[in-house]
Design a protein around this motif. Sequence first.
Motif, PDB file in Angstrom:
ATOM      1  N   GLN A   1      -1.166   0.285  -5.307  1.00 27.43           N
ATOM      2  CA  GLN A   1      -0.029  -0.226  -4.543  1.00 27.43           C
ATOM      3  C   GLN A   1       1.266   0.122  -5.256  1.00 27.43           C
ATOM      4  O   GLN A   1       1.301   0.284  -6.479  1.00 27.43           O
TER       5      GLN A   1
ATOM      6  N   ALA B   1      -7.813   0.701  -5.674  1.00 22.56           N
ATOM      7  CA  ALA B   1      -6.698   0.432  -4.781  1.00 22.56           C
ATOM      8  C   ALA B   1      -5.396   0.589  -5.561  1.00 22.56           C
ATOM      9  O   ALA B   1      -5.253   0.069  -6.660  1.00 22.56           O
TER      10      ALA B   1
ATOM     11  N   GLY C   1      -6.483  -1.874   0.605  1.00 26.87           N
ATOM     12  CA  GLY C   1      -6.070  -0.480   0.672  1.00 26.87           C
ATOM     13  C   GLY C   1      -7.090   0.331   1.443  1.00 26.87           C
ATOM     14  O   GLY C   1      -7.691  -0.124   2.403  1.00 26.87           O
ATOM     15  N   ARG C   2      -7.346   1.525   0.977  1.00 30.79           N
ATOM     16  CA  ARG C   2      -8.275   2.423   1.668  1.00 30.79           C
ATOM     17  C   ARG C   2      -9.713   2.246   1.209  1.00 30.79           C
ATOM     18  O   ARG C   2     -10.609   2.928   1.680  1.00 30.79           O
TER      19      ARG C   2
ATOM     20  N   GLU D   1      -1.617   2.610   7.703  1.00 26.69           N
ATOM     21  CA  GLU D   1      -1.543   3.517   6.558  1.00 26.69           C
ATOM     22  C   GLU D   1      -1.309   4.940   7.023  1.00 26.69           C
ATOM     23  O   GLU D   1      -1.442   5.886   6.242  1.00 26.69           O
TER      24      GLU D   1
ATOM     25  N   ASP E   1       0.845  -1.187   0.000  1.00 23.71           N
ATOM     26  CA  ASP E   1       0.000   0.000   0.000  1.00 23.71           C
ATOM     27  C   ASP E   1       0.886   1.243   0.000  1.00 23.71           C
ATOM     28  O   ASP E   1       1.882   1.319   0.720  1.00 23.71           O
TER      29      ASP E   1
END
Length: 220
Positions: A196, A194, A188-189, A211, A162
Amino acid sequence: MRSQLFQQAQENNQPGMHLQNHKMLRVGLNGEFYARQGAMVAYQGQVDFSYEGAGSVGKFFKKAFTGEGLPLMKVSGQGDVFLARDAWDVHLIDLEDEQLTVNGQNVLAFEGGLSWDIRRVEGAGMTAGGLFNTVFGGRGRVAVACHGAPVLINVDQPTFVDTDSAVAWSSSLHTGVRRTMKAGALIGRGSGEAVQLSFEGQGFVLVQASEGPPAPVAAG
């Protein structure tokens, strides 16, 4: 007066950059070093703090364009300086004529003898915020702050991290950006897309257990 605290929290007396504890850095200063603005929590002695610009016109425009999260101050003089960042874990990395890439959000301090520059992650367009990182080189010590205990992953096969969790990595690695549209709601968020960082080659990547702190909520 007695307390176990007095033994556990007593400052160390080592010259140079050392951990006071796992949340705080102590620098026995006789010269100069660079630190993140606002990171000082205490100091003793004849110490001067001054704003440090980007260091060159090229770096200045990179910072203005990218929003690179590395506002610096130069710390000079003689004395003891204590640094921290929101009680994050602090780790020291010694460079020995090699290069290290660090997410600007995770840089706490570094010795003045190191060279540094801001570079864009390959494959990241100008609209991909947070993908500009700081590359350190030479001989010296870097202090990084991690939001939560990190893990050091050995990169010997394609590795994906991430973008907000990658703290530092070997500059020899080939980096890029991977977007996983279908999994955007799961990893991810969960923003719908997402993203990366991808790493290939031989080296390592340091990944924090978070994160980072949540973004502030705008007032309604």
